[in-house]
Motif scaffolding. Structure first.
Motif, PDB file in Angstrom:
ATOM      1  N   GLU A 115      15.245  -4.694 -11.253  1.00  0.00           N
ATOM      2  CA  GLU A 115      15.459  -3.875  -9.904  1.00  0.00           C
ATOM      3  C   GLU A 115      16.713  -2.962 -10.367  1.00  0.00           C
ATOM      4  O   GLU A 115      17.520  -3.535 -11.156  1.00  0.00           O
ATOM      5  CB  GLU A 115      15.500  -4.783  -8.897  1.00  0.00           C
ATOM      6  N   CYS A 123      11.682  -0.969  -9.676  1.00  0.00           N
ATOM      7  CA  CYS A 123      11.659  -2.038 -10.351  1.00  0.00           C
ATOM      8  C   CYS A 123      10.799  -1.633 -11.550  1.00  0.00           C
ATOM      9  O   CYS A 123       9.803  -1.604 -11.461  1.00  0.00           O
ATOM     10  CB  CYS A 123      10.752  -3.062  -9.598  1.00  0.00           C
ATOM     11  N   TRP A 145       7.857  -6.567  -2.702  1.00  0.00           N
ATOM     12  CA  TRP A 145       9.052  -6.588  -2.291  1.00  0.00           C
ATOM     13  C   TRP A 145       9.621  -7.607  -1.517  1.00  0.00           C
ATOM     14  O   TRP A 145       8.825  -7.665  -0.319  1.00  0.00           O
ATOM     15  CB  TRP A 145       9.775  -5.082  -2.028  1.00  0.00           C
ATOM     16  N   ILE A 157       6.042   1.599  -0.337  1.00  0.00           N
ATOM     17  CA  ILE A 157       6.009   1.176  -1.588  1.00  0.00           C
ATOM     18  C   ILE A 157       4.931   1.840  -2.379  1.00  0.00           C
ATOM     19  O   ILE A 157       3.868   2.401  -1.910  1.00  0.00           O
ATOM     20  CB  ILE A 157       5.510  -0.505  -1.578  1.00  0.00           C
ATOM     21  N   CYS A 167      12.148  -7.654  -6.271  1.00  0.00           N
ATOM     22  CA  CYS A 167      10.701  -7.187  -6.660  1.00  0.00           C
ATOM     23  C   CYS A 167      10.020  -8.276  -7.417  1.00  0.00           C
ATOM     24  O   CYS A 167      10.598  -9.416  -8.126  1.00  0.00           O
ATOM     25  CB  CYS A 167      11.029  -6.206  -7.919  1.00  0.00           C
TER      26      CYS A 167
END
Length: 126
Positions: free
Chosen positions: A6, A22, A36, A69, A95
């Protein structure tokens, strides 16, 4: 060897935006769920967002409408775009990757994810 790294965490003011990255390596993640999670001091790790690689997205109620995301196949990277940050978003963000047997029951469960990054600190001040 699977690696999740990350980056992007830092201290910001409330109301601003931040993007976490990530970088995933070590295998093909097209069959994996990517998630996450976050952990604030004195609290348990909690679900933030998840998606099958390149698939639909799922969010915790606390971040819905503010966080997003996404995955980038070319870079083998998962992102968490965080907008309208609040002090209560302060946490270490992790992550995670895993092969989920039952997506709808498993995507929010940290125990179902086999691989984890080292975490990145996000601090939001008012």
């Amino acid at each position: 060897q699977v690696q999740l790294v990350e980056s992007g965490g830092r201290s910001v003011q409330a109301g601003t935006s931040l993007r976490l990255s990530c970088a995933a390596s070590g295998r093909t993640f097209s069959s994996y769920a990517m998630g996450w999670f976050r952990q604030a001091p004195g609290k348990e790790r909690e679900f933030v967002a998840a998606m099958p690689w390149g698939g639909n997205t799922y969010y915790a109620d606390a971040v819905k409408g503010r966080f997003s995301i996404s995955t980038d196949n070319a870079k083998n990277t998962v992102y968490l775009q965080m907008n309208s940050l609040k002090p209560e978003d302060t946490a270490v963000y992790y992550c995670a990757a895993g092969l989920l047997r039952n997506w709808y029951s498993d995507y929010g469960d940290s125990a179902k994810y086999a691989y984890w990054g080292q975490g990145t600190q996000v601090t939001v001040s008012s």
